[in-house]
Design an enzyme around this catalytic site. Sequence first.
Site, PDB file in Angstrom:
ATOM      1  CB  CYS A  54       6.961   3.323  -3.395  1.00 36.57           C
ATOM      2  SG  CYS A  54       8.356   2.290  -3.867  1.00 36.57           S
ATOM      3  CG  HIS A  62       2.348  -0.300  -1.478  1.00 38.17           C
ATOM      4  ND1 HIS A  62       2.557   0.710  -2.391  1.00 38.17           N
ATOM      5  CD2 HIS A  62       3.581  -0.801  -1.171  1.00 38.17           C
ATOM      6  CE1 HIS A  62       3.862   0.824  -2.627  1.00 38.17           C
ATOM      7  NE2 HIS A  62       4.493  -0.079  -1.897  1.00 38.17           N
ATOM      8  CG  HIS A 109       6.345  -1.014  -7.240  1.00 38.06           C
ATOM      9  ND1 HIS A 109       5.954   0.317  -7.223  1.00 38.06           N
ATOM     10  CD2 HIS A 109       6.701  -1.308  -5.950  1.00 38.06           C
ATOM     11  CE1 HIS A 109       6.073   0.793  -5.999  1.00 38.06           C
ATOM     12  NE2 HIS A 109       6.523  -0.171  -5.215  1.00 38.06           N
TER      13      HIS A 109
END
Length: 439
Positions: free
Chosen positions: A184, A309, A357
């Site tokens: 990520c 995040h 995400h």
Amino acid sequence: MTESVATVTTATPKGRDTGNACRLSRPGIVCPLGADHGLISSALFSASRGLRVSDDFSPGTPLSLGRVTARLVDDSDWPAPLRSRNNRLLATALEQLVPELEALKRQGIAPERIGVVLGTSTSGIGETEAAMDAQRAAVAQGTPSADSWPQSFEYRRQELGAPAECVAWLSGARGPVYTLSTACTSSAKALASARRLLASGQCDAVIAGGADSLCHMTVKGFMSLEAVSRKQSQPLGAERDGINLGEAAVLFVVTPERGGVQLTGVGESSDAHHISAPCPDGSGAEAAMRGALASAGRAPGEIDYINLHGTATPLNDAMESLAISRLFGTDADSDTGSDIDHARLPAISSTKALTGHTLGACGALEAAFCWLALEHGRLPPHATPREALDPTLPALNIVYRDRPETPPLRVMSNAFAFGGNNISLVLERHTTDPESSAC
């Protein structure tokens, strides 16, 4: 990872900086909110989710997914190894950068001085999945296994280097070309790498960003980790129970020019706490944020906004809240250095509730959202309602739609990945005054 190293050198074009300026162009964005800045900004600044319920990648288990529905570039006449949805997403984002790429030509930038650095975690896995389905069906119908793969199957589509090679082929860039895959944090690290290529003098411009596309392996893999929510995700929510997954592609042209939106700070850390869980005390995240502030030459109180995040997993949101509260809410000059002053905290929100995400693309996507915040003088509101917030988390300065508009000047974007791999970026809006500071 593939790389072709340029040996051609050219004089610095007139008007370009010879110091450490690091300008991020207007980004090319393709995401669940749309594929043009107007649509994306409208959804971003109204906290409108771009998720749709589907079981396409989880048969029998409907999930909220952030799937791109915009029309993508046709790849039917491309070289076979480059044909994938991941690369079509990138090509569609690249189309939005034609004015910036034409400007490089007018400035006399040689192709050998233009690099490409991208981040991805999926590349063309989706195409391999489709080929495997066809292969299994052929075997079931009696075709010998060795002859059962579709003629169209190209293994190289799923190589991690394929996205950067595709963008280099489409753009004509012939400088350093490589792909990073650090889960990520991938595309945020691509922006950091672009900054280093400029600072070292290896490039005069870098096309940087990343892409990830939805596929069965990704969705089922995160389901096996029990990290996927079966409802719309609730970052910082009391009932948060996991992520929604999404896909996106984002590209910037990064140049050593002053003015505009500058990437002024990069902080990276690797706490290696666990293969998939973040360090619960937030020390790894805090180290990355501290590093970004030091790199930018900024104090915590000078940051106006943080794009979290903010995945909506119980562990991530707890540790990130703790790290932000400790770093930004503590007076470093106080006697105790431990009392939290909530008035000092910057505004924060998570935009993953809007897009899902997007994994390897999220670092660049959320940097692009920060770019839009600086460009429009607005902050993205948080999607989790106030009444649904987790009261056990440290109190943060969360942005909601009724917040008075105060144009941000300096923002931070966080990306945290498996293995304790962390990165924070600082972006600032600068004038074109040659005396103004850059990165």
